[in-house]
Scaffold this motif. Sequence first.
Motif, PDB file in Angstrom:
ATOM      1  N   VAL A 260      -6.663   5.373   4.223  1.00 19.02           N
ATOM      2  CA  VAL A 260      -6.736   4.059   3.576  1.00 19.02           C
ATOM      3  C   VAL A 260      -7.994   3.358   4.057  1.00 19.02           C
ATOM      4  O   VAL A 260      -8.336   3.411   5.239  1.00 19.02           O
ATOM      5  CB  VAL A 260      -5.467   3.220   3.870  1.00 19.02           C
TER       6      VAL A 260
ATOM      7  N   LEU B 224       2.075   2.834   2.747  1.00 16.05           N
ATOM      8  CA  LEU B 224       1.480   3.708   3.753  1.00 16.05           C
ATOM      9  C   LEU B 224       2.411   4.863   4.119  1.00 16.05           C
ATOM     10  O   LEU B 224       3.601   4.671   4.347  1.00 16.05           O
ATOM     11  CB  LEU B 224       1.155   2.907   5.015  1.00 16.05           C
TER      12      LEU B 224
ATOM     13  N   LEU C 165       0.828  -1.206   0.000  1.00 20.87           N
ATOM     14  CA  LEU C 165       0.000   0.000   0.000  1.00 20.87           C
ATOM     15  C   LEU C 165       0.862   1.257   0.000  1.00 20.87           C
ATOM     16  O   LEU C 165       0.405   2.327  -0.423  1.00 20.87           O
ATOM     17  CB  LEU C 165      -0.914   0.029   1.230  1.00 20.87           C
TER      18      LEU C 165
ATOM     19  N   GLY D  34      -5.264   4.747  -0.242  1.00 17.50           N
ATOM     20  CA  GLY D  34      -5.036   3.305  -0.294  1.00 17.50           C
ATOM     21  C   GLY D  34      -6.339   2.546  -0.119  1.00 17.50           C
ATOM     22  O   GLY D  34      -7.250   2.987   0.594  1.00 17.50           O
ATOM     23  N   TYR D  35      -6.405   1.383  -0.753  1.00 19.04           N
ATOM     24  CA  TYR D  35      -7.587   0.517  -0.697  1.00 19.04           C
ATOM     25  C   TYR D  35      -7.085  -0.896  -0.479  1.00 19.04           C
ATOM     26  O   TYR D  35      -6.260  -1.399  -1.243  1.00 19.04           O
ATOM     27  CB  TYR D  35      -8.353   0.617  -2.012  1.00 19.04           C
TER      28      TYR D  35
END
Length: 253
Positions: free
Chosen positions: A45, A39, A37, A105-106
């Motif tokens: 997210v 992060l 992702l 983000g997913y």
Amino acid sequence: MNQQQTADIPDTLIAQLDVAENIPAMRKLRIRSYELLGLTPDATVVDVGCGAGRAVAEMDEQGARAVGIDPAERMINLATERWPGADFRVADAYELPFVDAAVHGYRADKVYHALDDPARAIGEARRVLSPGGRIVLVGQDWDTFLIDADDPALTRTIVHARADMISAPRIVRRLRHLLQEAGFADVTVEVHAAVSTGATMLPVLADIAAKVQSVGAISEAQAKSWVAEQEERARDDRLFFALPMFITAATRP
């Protein structure tokens, strides 16, 4: 569970999910999903199908602003109980509670096999992701459970019959293509094997046999015999259950 269904979640399922989350290989898989992702501090997210919320809490600990989404109110209540202060909301994969391009983000972990329209969910993911945002999908192929047993033919019957009870049992084989079709870029696929050799997974194996028996794919005697063998294997340290897990990731242009 189909994302359109919000029926009561049984205690047995919650217990199985808790067991799975604590398997070392699954912990490593979660960490890898966070790495993919990308992060960053304060990045928003969404964790779709968040269940009891562990991943949301872990991403928050890394400085992200994680939002857990689940269609089952019981799971959201449980997540809120376990992780007070985290952001959990009742919603499904087809209608996320965000405006366009709102998240960075997913993430969806062991969710897409339960969807009746995975392509629609990917389209919704693209809608809420901002340009440069990352999507990470974690899941298993339900036809490739690797279980050692004295009767391989019966075991194949059990594995494939259980797969046939799932909405999209082989979706991990299609995710790369679906992401490309939806306009995502930099699509990658990784395979990580989770191997169990002790009694931890016995409840899962027993549940698989019971579900397959319930649809008439095997007899009660076959189910009992198969589970008894797995219990004996666990006692003798001969049990072997391997689960290939796939992580498909991509970038929204």
